[in-house]
Design a protein around this motif. Structure first.
Motif, PDB file in Angstrom:
ATOM      1  N   HIS A   1       0.849  -1.191   0.000  1.00 40.07           N
ATOM      2  CA  HIS A   1       0.000   0.000   0.000  1.00 40.07           C
ATOM      3  C   HIS A   1       0.881   1.237   0.000  1.00 40.07           C
ATOM      4  CE1 HIS A   1      -3.638  -2.282   0.516  1.00 40.07           C
ATOM      5  NE2 HIS A   1      -3.134  -2.909   1.562  1.00 40.07           N
ATOM      6  N   ASP A   2       0.404   2.276  -0.646  1.00 33.55           N
ATOM      7  CA  ASP A   2       1.146   3.550  -0.680  1.00 33.55           C
ATOM      8  C   ASP A   2       0.939   4.345   0.604  1.00 33.55           C
ATOM      9  OD1 ASP A   2       2.025   3.039  -3.315  1.00 33.55           O
ATOM     10  OD2 ASP A   2       0.100   3.751  -4.105  1.00 33.55           O
ATOM     11  N   VAL A   3      -0.239   4.167   1.222  1.00 28.61           N
ATOM     12  CA  VAL A   3      -0.593   4.888   2.447  1.00 28.61           C
ATOM     13  C   VAL A   3      -1.265   3.898   3.394  1.00 28.61           C
ATOM     14  CG1 VAL A   3      -1.920   6.813   3.455  1.00 28.61           C
ATOM     15  CG2 VAL A   3      -1.025   7.014   1.118  1.00 28.61           C
ATOM     16  N   TYR A   4      -0.969   4.014   4.688  1.00 35.01           N
ATOM     17  CA  TYR A   4      -1.710   3.279   5.712  1.00 35.01           C
ATOM     18  C   TYR A   4      -2.401   4.276   6.635  1.00 35.01           C
ATOM     19  CZ  TYR A   4       0.679  -1.042   4.426  1.00 35.01           C
ATOM     20  OH  TYR A   4       1.130  -2.142   3.735  1.00 35.01           O
ATOM     21  N   VAL A   5      -3.659   3.993   6.948  1.00 38.92           N
ATOM     22  CA  VAL A   5      -4.375   4.745   7.977  1.00 38.92           C
ATOM     23  C   VAL A   5      -4.465   3.826   9.188  1.00 38.92           C
ATOM     24  CG1 VAL A   5      -6.474   5.985   8.579  1.00 38.92           C
ATOM     25  CG2 VAL A   5      -5.694   5.966   6.207  1.00 38.92           C
ATOM     26  N   ILE A   6      -3.894   4.270  10.316  1.00 39.34           N
ATOM     27  CA  ILE A   6      -3.683   3.384  11.462  1.00 39.34           C
ATOM     28  C   ILE A   6      -4.321   3.983  12.714  1.00 39.34           C
ATOM     29  CG2 ILE A   6      -1.954   2.160  12.812  1.00 39.34           C
ATOM     30  CD1 ILE A   6       0.037   2.674  10.564  1.00 39.34           C
ATOM     31  N   GLU A   7      -5.223   3.231  13.328  1.00 37.27           N
ATOM     32  CA  GLU A   7      -5.769   3.622  14.626  1.00 37.27           C
ATOM     33  C   GLU A   7      -4.852   3.101  15.717  1.00 37.27           C
ATOM     34  OE1 GLU A   7      -9.329   2.461  17.691  1.00 37.27           O
ATOM     35  OE2 GLU A   7      -9.801   2.316  15.566  1.00 37.27           O
ATOM     36  N   LEU A   8      -4.382   3.996  16.580  1.00 34.90           N
ATOM     37  CA  LEU A   8      -3.413   3.612  17.607  1.00 34.90           C
ATOM     38  C   LEU A   8      -3.965   3.894  19.005  1.00 34.90           C
ATOM     39  CD1 LEU A   8      -0.109   4.941  16.027  1.00 34.90           C
ATOM     40  CD2 LEU A   8      -0.850   2.563  16.225  1.00 34.90           C
ATOM     41  N   SER A   9      -4.024   2.855  19.832  1.00 36.42           N
ATOM     42  CA  SER A   9      -4.380   3.030  21.234  1.00 36.42           C
ATOM     43  C   SER A   9      -3.122   3.374  22.033  1.00 36.42           C
ATOM     44  CB  SER A   9      -4.979   1.737  21.780  1.00 36.42           C
ATOM     45  OG  SER A   9      -3.969   0.746  21.851  1.00 36.42           O
ATOM     46  N   SER A  10      -3.322   3.814  23.264  1.00 37.25           N
ATOM     47  CA  SER A  10      -2.167   4.085  24.127  1.00 37.25           C
ATOM     48  C   SER A  10      -1.349   2.814  24.325  1.00 37.25           C
ATOM     49  CB  SER A  10      -2.632   4.632  25.481  1.00 37.25           C
ATOM     50  OG  SER A  10      -3.515   3.714  26.111  1.00 37.25           O
ATOM     51  N   PHE A  11      -2.026   1.648  24.370  1.00 35.19           N
ATOM     52  CA  PHE A  11      -1.303   0.391  24.566  1.00 35.19           C
ATOM     53  C   PHE A  11      -0.343   0.130  23.403  1.00 35.19           C
ATOM     54  CE2 PHE A  11      -5.051  -1.731  27.069  1.00 35.19           C
ATOM     55  CZ  PHE A  11      -4.960  -0.730  28.022  1.00 35.19           C
ATOM     56  N   GLN A  12      -0.776   0.417  22.181  1.00 31.35           N
ATOM     57  CA  GLN A  12       0.082   0.200  21.008  1.00 31.35           C
ATOM     58  C   GLN A  12       1.239   1.195  20.982  1.00 31.35           C
ATOM     59  OE1 GLN A  12      -3.397   0.410  18.549  1.00 31.35           O
ATOM     60  NE2 GLN A  12      -2.887  -1.515  17.555  1.00 31.35           N
ATOM     61  N   LEU A  13       0.966   2.407  21.445  1.00 30.66           N
ATOM     62  CA  LEU A  13       1.996   3.449  21.414  1.00 30.66           C
ATOM     63  C   LEU A  13       3.100   3.204  22.439  1.00 30.66           C
ATOM     64  CD1 LEU A  13      -0.450   6.433  20.944  1.00 30.66           C
ATOM     65  CD2 LEU A  13       1.448   5.920  19.404  1.00 30.66           C
ATOM     66  N   GLU A  14       2.803   2.443  23.487  1.00 32.35           N
ATOM     67  CA  GLU A  14       3.779   2.237  24.565  1.00 32.35           C
ATOM     68  C   GLU A  14       5.108   1.693  24.059  1.00 32.35           C
ATOM     69  OE1 GLU A  14       2.030  -0.390  27.403  1.00 32.35           O
ATOM     70  OE2 GLU A  14       0.471   1.029  27.963  1.00 32.35           O
ATOM     71  N   ASN A  15       5.080   0.775  23.120  1.00 32.56           N
ATOM     72  CA  ASN A  15       6.314   0.116  22.682  1.00 32.56           C
ATOM     73  C   ASN A  15       6.700   0.502  21.263  1.00 32.56           C
ATOM     74  OD1 ASN A  15       5.022  -2.131  24.772  1.00 32.56           O
ATOM     75  ND2 ASN A  15       7.216  -1.788  24.972  1.00 32.56           N
ATOM     76  N   MET A  16       6.518   1.800  20.958  1.00 35.92           N
ATOM     77  CA  MET A  16       6.954   2.345  19.672  1.00 35.92           C
ATOM     78  C   MET A  16       8.079   3.340  19.926  1.00 35.92           C
ATOM     79  SD  MET A  16       3.172   2.504  17.931  1.00 35.92           S
ATOM     80  CE  MET A  16       3.581   3.706  16.699  1.00 35.92           C
ATOM     81  N   TYR A  17       9.148   3.201  19.173  1.00 37.18           N
ATOM     82  CA  TYR A  17      10.365   3.977  19.437  1.00 37.18           C
ATOM     83  C   TYR A  17      10.867   4.700  18.198  1.00 37.18           C
ATOM     84  CZ  TYR A  17      10.004   0.933  23.460  1.00 37.18           C
ATOM     85  OH  TYR A  17       9.513   0.274  24.557  1.00 37.18           O
ATOM     86  N   GLU A  18      11.151   3.955  17.127  1.00 42.23           N
ATOM     87  CA  GLU A  18      11.670   4.549  15.891  1.00 42.23           C
ATOM     88  C   GLU A  18      10.564   4.818  14.872  1.00 42.23           C
ATOM     89  OE1 GLU A  18      14.789   5.454  15.835  1.00 42.23           O
ATOM     90  OE2 GLU A  18      15.054   4.529  17.816  1.00 42.23           O
ATOM     91  N   PHE A  19       9.411   4.205  15.071  1.00 43.26           N
ATOM     92  CA  PHE A  19       8.298   4.377  14.136  1.00 43.26           C
ATOM     93  C   PHE A  19       7.959   5.858  13.974  1.00 43.26           C
ATOM     94  CE2 PHE A  19       3.838   4.830  13.071  1.00 43.26           C
ATOM     95  CZ  PHE A  19       3.643   3.892  12.084  1.00 43.26           C
ATOM     96  N   LYS A  20       7.581   6.235  12.758  1.00 43.60           N
ATOM     97  CA  LYS A  20       7.290   7.647  12.488  1.00 43.60           C
ATOM     98  C   LYS A  20       6.014   7.797  11.675  1.00 43.60           C
ATOM     99  CE  LYS A  20       9.324  10.281   9.295  1.00 43.60           C
ATOM    100  NZ  LYS A  20       8.168  11.048   8.772  1.00 43.60           N
ATOM    101  N   ALA A  21       5.137   8.645  12.160  1.00 42.07           N
ATOM    102  CA  ALA A  21       3.959   9.022  11.380  1.00 42.07           C
ATOM    103  C   ALA A  21       4.354  10.121  10.393  1.00 42.07           C
ATOM    104  CB  ALA A  21       2.855   9.530  12.301  1.00 42.07           C
ATOM    105  N   ASN A  22       3.640  10.203   9.270  1.00 41.08           N
ATOM    106  CA  ASN A  22       3.734  11.382   8.393  1.00 41.08           C
ATOM    107  C   ASN A  22       2.671  12.399   8.771  1.00 41.08           C
ATOM    108  OD1 ASN A  22       4.461   8.801   6.535  1.00 41.08           O
ATOM    109  ND2 ASN A  22       5.806  10.533   6.106  1.00 41.08           N
ATOM    110  N   ILE A  23       1.505  11.883   9.156  1.00 41.80           N
ATOM    111  CA  ILE A  23       0.440  12.716   9.705  1.00 41.80           C
ATOM    112  C   ILE A  23       0.009  12.075  11.012  1.00 41.80           C
ATOM    113  CG2 ILE A  23      -1.916  13.572   9.377  1.00 41.80           C
ATOM    114  CD1 ILE A  23      -1.408  13.444   6.339  1.00 41.80           C
ATOM    115  N   ALA A  24       0.150  12.800  12.122  1.00 44.93           N
ATOM    116  CA  ALA A  24      -0.267  12.317  13.431  1.00 44.93           C
ATOM    117  C   ALA A  24      -1.504  13.095  13.858  1.00 44.93           C
ATOM    118  CB  ALA A  24       0.854  12.502  14.452  1.00 44.93           C
ATOM    119  N   VAL A  25      -2.539  12.397  14.283  1.00 42.80           N
ATOM    120  CA  VAL A  25      -3.801  13.026  14.678  1.00 42.80           C
ATOM    121  C   VAL A  25      -4.066  12.712  16.144  1.00 42.80           C
ATOM    122  CG1 VAL A  25      -6.298  13.106  14.286  1.00 42.80           C
ATOM    123  CG2 VAL A  25      -4.738  12.818  12.335  1.00 42.80           C
ATOM    124  N   MET A  26      -4.330  13.761  16.934  1.00 40.19           N
ATOM    125  CA  MET A  26      -4.680  13.616  18.355  1.00 40.19           C
ATOM    126  C   MET A  26      -6.049  14.257  18.554  1.00 40.19           C
ATOM    127  SD  MET A  26      -3.295  12.825  21.490  1.00 40.19           S
ATOM    128  CE  MET A  26      -1.527  13.115  21.427  1.00 40.19           C
TER     129      MET A  26
END
Length: 447
Positions: free
Chosen positions: A151-176
């Motif tokens: 896929h050229d683009v992914y739209v990803i729903e992220l819970s706080s639990f998923q975000l806990e163990n993310m370190y180098e991963f980078k969003a291009n567009i982050a939505v809060m």
């Protein structure tokens, strides 16, 4: 020597991560302390991936070079404590998948509205002809898609639990979207710990990236005074304020302004109604503008989106009473948004597994709009203590059928029965989806 990867958890994210690790030539072992669903077991067997269920082979797990942890496993689980003591790196499935794709990432978090905004953003992009994948809490595992699709683009729903163990991963567009108390049992009942987990979504953002957020959320504003990001900021608000990029103007038109695209459309043309859905539409619309989607495609998709099951889902009208399934409201703020969009005359079903809830947030709306509360759970003591005397009538039930029958008996023509429980579903149900489906079945039996 092949890298040894251990995947903990045999659900959607765990099995996807195991398949991606296998495809990358790693030595993979998947372990689940509980039972693995039959279709996931079959996937593992078909792929030739070693697995176990009903317990952990600690010697094998503690020999790992890296552990990929499913988001539902708390860091305090005994096996996680032992992994930490050994100093073995622990990452999430999203972190792992991000290493093997250069697709653009639109990542969406918030205490409420994540699923709706994620699906709406995906709807806009897919209908505009973009090769887009849907991942995170909805759709298929990101790791599995990275392994077997492109896929050229992914739209990803992220819970706080998923975000806990993310370190180098980078969003291009982050939505809060917002931050209100939720899952505090996971965060030592400290709100700041939860906020810190949510704000991991802005890690690694560069000046080429975008951060979209609700301008009027006091928790987001307070945290933005403590942290910095290089990303371009795109705040949204109900009305025009200084520096906001999405708002409703004096003519009741939705305005979206970005460096890429600007558009206007009448608010009453939006498919989703209610203030919370206005914010969801703004966040999705801004994301689409930043991805250079054509204005007419954005407008059309915002007008024809059909919404999300279990989120303010109309079920039926029986004897003049509307029944609404908002089973996805697993925290107090979700229920606040649901009540905010309702007329007066609500019979409200509350209850389930309490996660340290503070019901004062909905107290004034309950007094204004709710004629009766029907508690539905194994233990309703906290709800009964809080709401007794604050509504004209309150009932104590311990099954969904009893709750629906009680609602049917007390609701009058013109009323709304709203299942918006404020609580997790795990006391009586396997998931909020199970709770919502059982509610819909019970309502249909009333006819």
């Amino acid at each position: 020597m092949n890298k040894k990867i251990v995947v903990l958890g045999g659900g959607e994210s765990g099995v996807g991560a195991a398949i991606l690790a296998k495809d990358k030539g790693m030595d993979v072992f998947l372990s689940d302390y509980g039972k693995i669903a039959p279709h996931y077991k079959q996937q593992l067997i078909d792929e030739g991936i070693a697995w176990e269920e009903g317990g952990h082979d600690e010697s094998r797990i503690l020999a790992a070079d890296e552990v990929i942890k499913s988001p539902g496993i708390a860091p305090t689980a005994p096996i996680m404590v032992k992994i930490a003591e050994r100093g073995i790196p622990v990452i999430s499935e999203i972190e792992f998948a991000g290493r093997y794709t250069d697709a653009k990432m639109v990542c969406i978090t918030g205490s409420n509205g994540k699923t709706t905004t994620t699906l709406l953003t995906y709807h806009i992009l897919k209908n505009a002809g973009i090769n887009v994948g849907l991942a995170g809490n909805v759709g298929s595992s990101l790791a599995l898609q990275v392994a077997r699709e492109h896929h050229d683009v992914y739209v990803i729903e992220l819970s706080s639990f998923q975000l806990e163990n993310m370190y180098e991963f980078k969003a291009n567009i982050a939505v809060m979207l917002n931050i209100t108390p939720d899952h505090l049992d996971r965060y030592d009942y400290k709100m700041q710990n939860y906020v810190n987990a949510k704000f991991r979504i802005i890690r690694n953002l560069t000046p080429e990236d975008a951060f979209i957020f609700w301008q009027d959320d006091p928790v987001i504003q307070a945290q933005l005074r403590q942290v910095t990001t290089e990303a371009r900021m795109y705040p949204f608000s109900e009305h025009l304020e200084k520096d906001v990029d999405a708002y409703i103007d004096a003519d009741d038109e939705l305005v979206l302004n970005t460096s890429h695209t600007s558009l206007k459309m009448p608010r009453n043309h939006l498919a989703l109604h209610g203030l919370h859905n206005l914010y969801n539409s703004m966040a999705a619309g801004l994301s689409a503008c930043l991805l250079d989607i054509r204005k007419e495609d954005i407008r059309r998709a915002l007008e024809d989106f059909e919404g999300v099951e279990h989120r303010l889902e109309y079920v039926a009208t029986v004897n003049g009473v509307r029944y609404i399934n908002d089973s996805k409201a697993t925290n107090v703020n979700s229920c606040w948004y649901a009540l905010e969009s309702m007329p007066k005359g609500v019979v409200l079903i509350l209850g389930g597994k309490d996660k340290g809830n503070d019901y004062t947030e909905i107290e004034s709306l309950v007094k204004e709009k709710v004629k009766a509360i029907v508690c539905m759970g194994k233990d309703n003591a906290k709800l009964l203590d809080f709401f007794t005397g604050k509504v004209d009538a309150i009932y104590d039930t311990h099954s969904l059928q009893d709750a629906v029958d009680t609602c049917a008996a007390i609701a009058a023509s013109g009323d709304t029965v709203l299942l918006s429980p404020c609580c997790a579903s795990f006391d009586l149900f396997s998931s909020y989806e199970d709770r919502g489906r059982q509610f819909k079945d019970a309502v249909k039996r009333l006819k």
